[in-house]
Design a protein around this motif. Sequence first.
Motif, short mmCIF file in Angstrom:
data_model
loop_
_atom_site.label_atom_id
_atom_site.label_comp_id
_atom_site.label_asym_id
_atom_site.label_seq_id
_atom_site.Cartn_x
_atom_site.Cartn_y
_atom_site.Cartn_z
N LEU A 64 0.83 -1.21 0.00
CA LEU A 64 0.00 0.00 0.00
C LEU A 64 0.87 1.26 0.00
O LEU A 64 0.56 2.23 -0.70
CB LEU A 64 -0.93 0.00 1.23
CG LEU A 64 -2.07 -1.02 1.21
CD1 LEU A 64 -2.82 -1.00 2.54
CD2 LEU A 64 -3.03 -0.74 0.06
N ARG A 65 1.94 1.24 0.75
CA ARG A 65 2.80 2.42 0.81
C ARG A 65 3.52 2.67 -0.51
O ARG A 65 3.75 3.82 -0.90
CB ARG A 65 3.79 2.29 1.96
CG ARG A 65 3.09 2.31 3.31
CD ARG A 65 4.01 2.46 4.48
NE ARG A 65 3.25 2.57 5.72
CZ ARG A 65 3.78 2.77 6.92
NH1 ARG A 65 5.09 2.90 7.05
NH2 ARG A 65 3.00 2.86 7.98
N ARG A 66 3.85 1.60 -1.23
CA ARG A 66 4.43 1.79 -2.56
C ARG A 66 3.41 2.39 -3.52
O ARG A 66 3.76 3.23 -4.36
CB ARG A 66 4.94 0.44 -3.11
CG ARG A 66 6.22 -0.05 -2.46
CD ARG A 66 6.86 -1.17 -3.27
NE ARG A 66 6.02 -2.37 -3.30
CZ ARG A 66 6.11 -3.35 -2.41
NH1 ARG A 66 6.99 -3.27 -1.40
NH2 ARG A 66 5.33 -4.41 -2.51
N LEU A 67 2.16 2.00 -3.39
CA LEU A 67 1.12 2.55 -4.25
C LEU A 67 0.90 4.04 -3.96
O LEU A 67 0.67 4.82 -4.89
CB LEU A 67 -0.20 1.78 -4.05
CG LEU A 67 -0.24 0.35 -4.58
CD1 LEU A 67 -1.58 -0.30 -4.23
CD2 LEU A 67 -0.03 0.31 -6.08
N VAL A 68 0.95 4.42 -2.69
CA VAL A 68 0.78 5.82 -2.32
C VAL A 68 1.87 6.66 -2.98
O VAL A 68 1.61 7.75 -3.52
CB VAL A 68 0.80 5.99 -0.79
CG1 VAL A 68 0.89 7.46 -0.41
CG2 VAL A 68 -0.46 5.36 -0.18
N GLN A 69 3.11 6.16 -2.97
CA GLN A 69 4.21 6.89 -3.59
C GLN A 69 4.03 6.99 -5.10
O GLN A 69 4.52 7.94 -5.73
CB GLN A 69 5.54 6.19 -3.26
CG GLN A 69 5.90 6.18 -1.80
CD GLN A 69 6.06 7.57 -1.21
OE1 GLN A 69 6.56 8.49 -1.86
NE2 GLN A 69 5.60 7.74 0.04
N LYS A 70 3.33 6.06 -5.67
CA LYS A 70 3.13 6.02 -7.12
C LYS A 70 2.07 7.00 -7.58
O LYS A 70 2.06 7.42 -8.74
CB LYS A 70 2.76 4.58 -7.52
CG LYS A 70 2.72 4.31 -9.00
CD LYS A 70 2.42 2.84 -9.23
CE LYS A 70 2.33 2.53 -10.73
NZ LYS A 70 2.01 1.11 -10.97
N CYS A 71 1.14 7.34 -6.66
CA CYS A 71 0.02 8.21 -7.04
C CYS A 71 0.49 9.65 -7.28
O CYS A 71 1.34 10.17 -6.55
CB CYS A 71 -1.06 8.21 -5.95
SG CYS A 71 -1.98 6.67 -5.82
N GLU A 72 -0.10 10.31 -8.29
CA GLU A 72 0.09 11.73 -8.50
C GLU A 72 -1.06 12.46 -7.81
O GLU A 72 -2.22 12.09 -7.99
CB GLU A 72 0.11 12.07 -9.99
CG GLU A 72 1.26 11.40 -10.74
CD GLU A 72 1.24 11.75 -12.22
OE1 GLU A 72 0.60 12.76 -12.58
OE2 GLU A 72 1.85 11.00 -13.01
N GLY A 73 -0.77 13.49 -7.07
CA GLY A 73 -1.82 14.18 -6.33
C GLY A 73 -2.24 13.41 -5.11
O GLY A 73 -1.54 12.49 -4.66
N PRO A 74 -3.40 13.76 -4.53
CA PRO A 74 -3.90 13.03 -3.34
C PRO A 74 -4.09 11.55 -3.67
O PRO A 74 -4.76 11.22 -4.65
CB PRO A 74 -5.24 13.71 -3.04
CG PRO A 74 -5.15 15.04 -3.70
CD PRO A 74 -4.30 14.86 -4.92
N PRO A 75 -3.48 10.65 -2.89
CA PRO A 75 -3.53 9.22 -3.24
C PRO A 75 -4.93 8.63 -3.06
O PRO A 75 -5.55 8.77 -2.00
CB PRO A 75 -2.54 8.59 -2.27
CG PRO A 75 -2.46 9.53 -1.12
CD PRO A 75 -2.69 10.89 -1.67
#
Length: 586
Positions: A468-479
């Motif tokens: 989940l934390r890797r996905l948050v870093q991948k998101c542009e803008g608010p995850p």
Amino acid sequence: MRLSWTRELTGQKIRADLIAGLSGAVLGLPQVMAYAMIAGMPPETGLYSAIIVTAIAALLGSSWHMITGPAAAISIVILSIVSPMEAPGSAAYIALVLTLTLLTGLIQIGFGLFRLGSLVNFISHTVVIGFTAGAAFLIAASQLKHLLALSVSSNADLFETLAQIFEQLNQTNPVALTIGLVTLVSAALLRIIGRHLGIKLPHLLLGLIAGSLVGYLLDAQENGVAMLGALPSGLPVPDFPAFSAGTLESLATGAFALALLGLIEAVSIARAIALRSHQQIDGNREFLGQGIANTTGSLFSCFAGSGSFTRSGANYDSGAQTPLAALFGAACVAVIMFTIPDITRWLPLPAMAGSIMLIAWNLIDMTHIRQIASASRTESIVLTATFSATLLVNPVFSIYVGVFLSIAFYLRRTSRPSVISVAPLQHTERRSIRNVQRYQLEQCPQLQMIRIDGSMFFGCADHIQAHLRRLVQKCEGPPLILIIGKGINFIDVSAAEMLIQEAERIEARGGKLMFSALKGILLDDMERTGLLARMGAARFFGSTEEAISACVPEKMNLSICDSCTARIFNECPPLPLTEQTQEPGA
């Protein structure tokens, strides 16, 4: 326990059972004596077990075709447990084996009474194959002294045995070796011929007869070859095994392993035959039947037994219809003991050694070993470790090694559930959700979607949290993270606490963690335990489409949407209008 099969008896079934029982007794007679020798017990105790343990297990068990009694793997475990304490064959050794048998039976009865049949599922088939292959080498090594007529310490381990035999090779008795090889080769050839003709030949019995004839022609006894000797006439007087605190302490661990192994073998054999006979097997009843048979047998000088695949298969193939076949077989063995106990008087020990070596060879399941080696790396490790521990350490310890490794690998697999990035199928009207990697799909830069297949519990919380934390870093803008949970079976408190923590972290950055398509029974369980309220019911959606509609485009940064060309959702805003390029001279 109801004997339901008695209501279905007919004259035709009784005749079929009688023929199967007599055939089984002829096939099994040399086997059970051989297994007694493997266990370090007098040959007659194998016959006692083939009478008492076989009859009781047939009456009380759930399988109509399985034959319970002495078994090779069980016998080598008995030897490994008791031989370090007393010399095999001695009175003290026999007393300890009977106590071990009683403890084993009581443990099996306990398993059945508390309905712990599922315990055998924790010992994989791979463990049994590895253990049995290792036991085959130990059994063969234990018979070399009889085959070569050499003097070897009775409590020596595998390498000590081989070392002592190597040192005495020049003292090999050629007559004993000839008898043993004739028995081994003739029994093996008869087995092959029987398979080719499609009939069950009593190859071990015929091999022993051939070896005995060679012994007679070579004047074996005069040439220093030991004989098995005559059997006692009749059954022993019932006697309760001796108990003491020290004895119980020294035998308890071994008895538990022996009980587990015996139950695994019995249930596996019963289920294998049930696939052919279409009979339903009751595991807990089988536990009770095995336990009562061993407990009772310990009172009559019987050592622990279990299901025998060879004798059970022969029983079914001979046309057995009900457990009456096992009872007829046990009665036949009893008649032999009462009427012709001298039948083994002139049976050479090297002949028995030759037949036991053939039994050991047949224990090595090369077909399944090759399948395991080619199919699974982890199962190969379990197989190798169990096999090695059986040879190098101790058969009892090897069972625990195999169980530990099997559970450890299982926990490792379950602690890493499948977490797959998914997205809608692009350029299709329905836009079904599919695996990104498999279908080479584009992903939304703001909304990351994953599918979790497997249970979410304390063991896998760290694995999912890191993802989940890797996905948050991948998101542009608010995850924005959407977990599709149709493959989740349950969520425990530890996993729920982790999800709450991550949801709060994501919301602190202006984003949202959502869940969709969870099973109704899982949601009901979470609501009952209060986890649904703690995690926030607003984060849960009945379908993936509902979750997407709730956040696309309302929760998204539209400036990012303006520069995005993927447009993977039907809900995505249209591309902004661009100025037309002016033509030259306009």
